[in-house]
Each structure stands twice: as C-alpha cells, then as structure tokens.
Design a protein around this motif. Structure first.
Motif, mmCIF file in Angstrom:
data_model
loop_
_atom_site.group_PDB
_atom_site.id
_atom_site.type_symbol
_atom_site.label_atom_id
_atom_site.label_comp_id
_atom_site.label_asym_id
_atom_site.label_seq_id
_atom_site.Cartn_x
_atom_site.Cartn_y
_atom_site.Cartn_z
ATOM 1 N N UNK A 1 -30.151 -8.012 9.225
ATOM 2 C CA UNK A 1 -29.283 -6.901 9.290
ATOM 3 C C UNK A 1 -29.716 -5.966 10.145
ATOM 4 N N UNK A 2 -29.447 -4.724 10.168
ATOM 5 C CA UNK A 2 -29.925 -3.626 11.189
ATOM 6 C C UNK A 2 -31.158 -3.000 10.627
ATOM 7 N N UNK A 3 -32.142 -2.845 11.517
ATOM 8 C CA UNK A 3 -33.453 -2.512 11.116
ATOM 9 C C UNK A 3 -33.294 -0.960 11.006
ATOM 10 N N UNK A 4 -33.899 -0.345 9.915
ATOM 11 C CA UNK A 4 -33.784 1.031 9.677
ATOM 12 C C UNK A 4 -35.595 1.421 9.430
ATOM 13 N N UNK A 5 -35.696 2.848 9.177
ATOM 14 C CA UNK A 5 -37.158 3.465 9.076
ATOM 15 C C UNK A 5 -37.464 2.938 7.918
ATOM 16 N N UNK A 6 -38.784 2.621 7.630
ATOM 17 C CA UNK A 6 -39.295 2.054 6.194
ATOM 18 C C UNK A 6 -39.114 0.627 6.173
ATOM 19 N N UNK A 7 -39.291 0.104 5.014
ATOM 20 C CA UNK A 7 -38.969 -1.360 4.612
ATOM 21 C C UNK A 7 -37.492 -1.749 5.047
ATOM 22 N N UNK A 8 -37.623 -2.785 5.941
ATOM 23 C CA UNK A 8 -36.438 -3.313 6.302
ATOM 24 C C UNK A 8 -35.435 -3.935 5.443
ATOM 25 N N UNK A 9 -35.872 -4.378 4.096
ATOM 26 C CA UNK A 9 -34.975 -4.818 3.353
ATOM 27 C C UNK A 9 -34.195 -3.575 2.560
ATOM 28 N N UNK A 10 -34.625 -2.217 2.654
ATOM 29 C CA UNK A 10 -34.011 -1.442 2.083
ATOM 30 C C UNK A 10 -32.882 -0.670 2.947
ATOM 31 N N UNK A 11 -31.889 -0.064 2.453
ATOM 32 C CA UNK A 11 -31.093 1.018 3.165
ATOM 33 C C UNK A 11 -31.986 2.103 3.343
ATOM 34 N N UNK A 12 -31.725 2.682 4.379
ATOM 35 C CA UNK A 12 -32.645 4.004 4.621
ATOM 36 C C UNK A 12 -32.543 5.028 3.560
ATOM 37 N N UNK A 13 -31.560 5.085 2.669
ATOM 38 C CA UNK A 13 -31.392 6.125 1.563
ATOM 39 C C UNK A 13 -31.812 5.337 0.391
ATOM 40 N N UNK A 14 -32.262 4.228 0.204
ATOM 41 C CA UNK A 14 -32.502 3.549 -1.038
ATOM 42 C C UNK A 14 -34.223 3.714 -1.233
ATOM 43 N N UNK A 15 -34.427 3.594 -2.564
ATOM 44 C CA UNK A 15 -35.916 3.268 -2.721
ATOM 45 C C UNK A 15 -36.125 1.977 -3.182
ATOM 46 N N UNK A 16 -35.254 1.131 -3.659
ATOM 47 C CA UNK A 16 -35.361 -0.170 -3.992
ATOM 48 C C UNK A 16 -34.485 -1.107 -3.568
ATOM 49 N N UNK A 17 -34.416 -2.379 -3.654
ATOM 50 C CA UNK A 17 -33.751 -3.351 -3.165
ATOM 51 C C UNK A 17 -32.317 -3.109 -3.732
ATOM 52 N N UNK A 18 -31.086 -3.277 -3.015
ATOM 53 C CA UNK A 18 -29.831 -3.217 -3.799
ATOM 54 C C UNK A 18 -29.527 -4.371 -4.921
ATOM 55 N N UNK A 19 -30.114 -5.639 -5.154
ATOM 56 C CA UNK A 19 -30.087 -6.396 -6.192
ATOM 57 C C UNK A 19 -30.735 -6.051 -7.346
ATOM 58 N N UNK A 20 -31.607 -4.970 -7.273
ATOM 59 C CA UNK A 20 -32.414 -4.313 -8.327
ATOM 60 C C UNK A 20 -31.790 -3.249 -8.945
ATOM 61 N N UNK A 21 -30.441 -2.989 -8.399
ATOM 62 C CA UNK A 21 -29.915 -1.587 -8.852
ATOM 63 C C UNK A 21 -28.915 -1.963 -9.930
ATOM 64 N N UNK A 22 -28.711 -1.226 -11.079
ATOM 65 C CA UNK A 22 -27.648 -1.522 -11.973
ATOM 66 C C UNK A 22 -26.209 -1.458 -11.510
#
Length: 264
Positions: free
Chosen positions: A10-31
């Motif tokens: 997908x689109x590259x963002x600042x920081x780790x590219x597996x994350x959304x730029x506003x997230x601090x962890x991967x989406x499959x780890x979110x409740x």
C-alpha cells in the motif's frame, strides 16, 4: 509455511510502513471494539467492488496468528469471493480468516470469511456479512442517512448536487451523481453546508425539517474516484476549519452513533 518476513504494501507513510501514520501498532493487533461495524448491504457491495476493481492489496489473518499479505480479490458474485492464493499459504493451518485492507482514506478495515474450497491458484470464500472500519478517537466517521446533501462554493461556482456518503469531524465523502469530474483534486472549496433528511430531534431543524450542521468554512478535495458500477464520481473532502466547528461536528457524530447503537 507462515511468512515470517511479512512486510506491507500500500502507500508508504513516515515510520514503519506496516502502520498507518496515526497508529502505534498494526491493525490486526487492535481490538475489534475499536472498529465500527458496517452492516449496510449496499455499502458492503460497493466496498467489495472497489477492492476488486482497484486491485486493493489484502492481508489474510487467522485466529492462530498466521498472516499472509500482498494478495488481491480476483472475482466476486452474490455469495462468494475468489481470492488470489498467497504463495506461502498453508491449506492445513487455516479455514477461516479476517481480510484486512486500507480504504481510500488510508483507514484500515477488515471483514471475516470462511474458505469454501481451496483451488491451486485461488481461495473460494464466503461473502462478508459485515465490514469493520477502524475508528479514530479524533476522527470517528459515520455513514450518513440516505438523502444527506452538501452544497458549497468552488472559486466562483456554486455546487448543489453533492450527496454525502459519510462524514467525520475531519472530512466527508461525497458523490456528485455525475459521471464526469467537476471537482479537481487538491482544489479548495468553501462555505460547505450539510443538511440531513428528517430527524426525530427537534433541535437544529430548518423549515424543511432537515437537520443542518454548522457551516464548514473551508475544505479541500483530497481524492477522487469513479464508482465501477454506476460510473458516478466520488470525492474525498478534508475539512480545514476552526476548533469550534470541529467540536460541533464531533457532538453531532457522537449523537448519531448513539442513535445507531440503540437501533441495532
């Protein structure tokens, strides 16, 4: 074998590219409680069409924690999906999974499905009953009632044909009901008025019985695309307004969410 070296797409963002730029962890780890459930069949169908036609990259995750990325939806019908089979897919390790993807606003979504049959190059899976969209604490987005309209100015031209599909305190998605683009990407719009159809509340109703939101003084077209089924143009709008307007929009969205929860 599970892909241990999984990296995202997908689109590259600042920081780790597996994350959304506003997230601090991967989406499959979110409740799942941090996702908003969408069970409107028309919206689900449109979303599946966009995933297929735009070749949106997908991530498959199992309850056991297996994760397979960089796959796409090949075909769909009224009851099933055909998903391109990941090269490292282990058919003995998974028979149901969540399918994660990013929408046009780069917000993470997922739906749940079961494998019906395992072919050499594809997975036949059940059609989703719901789609779950990640809610942002600052920018919760809701689906608006059918008939919600937006009017606004772009330079010296007045636009009054926009149907609002969803809205948050930060922006909205509108459909112009036209197959030709009338709005340019990255162009500014102003004096945005949004009116919803008749509402049980007696507050903030205009003379036609519509619930009127506060005027949004400035916005910007940030994304445009054409619906594959209707060929109508859709535009993502980012609001650029003061804190008071954003707070009023947040109050409205919170009220709508409570109403939707009571109706379920």
């Amino acid at each position: 074998m599970q892909n241990q070296g999984f990296s995202t797409f997908e689109k590259k963002v600042s920081g780790d590219p597996i994350y959304d730029q506003d997230l601090v962890r991967s989406p499959w780890s979110i409740d799942i409680r941090d996702f908003n459930r969408i069970d409107n069949q028309k919206i689900i169908d449109k979303t599946i069409n966009v995933i297929k036609n735009e070749h949106t990259l997908l991530v498959l995750t199992s309850e056991a924690g297996h994760r397979y990325g960089n796959t796409i939806l090949i075909r769909r019908d009224l009851e099933t999906l055909s998903i391109d089979k990941p090269l490292d897919f282990d058919e003995t390790s998974i028979n149901s999974f969540r399918v994660y993807f990013q929408d046009i606003f780069n917000v993470w979504n997922f739906f749940e499905t079961r494998i019906i049959s395992d072919c050499p190059y594809s997975l036949c899976a059940t059609y989703p009953e719901n789609i779950y969209r990640l809610q942002r604490r600052k920018y919760n987005r809701i689906i608006t009632p059918t008939g919600t309209r937006a009017i606004f100015w772009q330079e010296n031209q007045f636009h009054s044909s926009g149907l609002v599909m969803d809205i948050s305190a930060a922006g909205m998605l509108i459909c112009t009901c036209n197959n030709e683009s009338q709005l340019m990407d990255e162009s500014s719009i102003s004096e945005i008025a949004i009116a919803l159809p008749r509402h049980p509340s007696t507050k903030n109703l205009n003379e036609d019985g519509h619930l009127v939101l506060p005027i949004i003084h400035k916005g910007r077209i940030v994304r445009s695309f054409k619906d594959a089924e209707t060929e109508w143009m859709y535009h993502g709008v980012s609001f650029e307004d003061n804190t008071d307007v954003r707070e009023k929009l947040r109050e409205f969205i919170s009220m709508q969410q409570q109403d939707n929860d009571r109706q379920r």
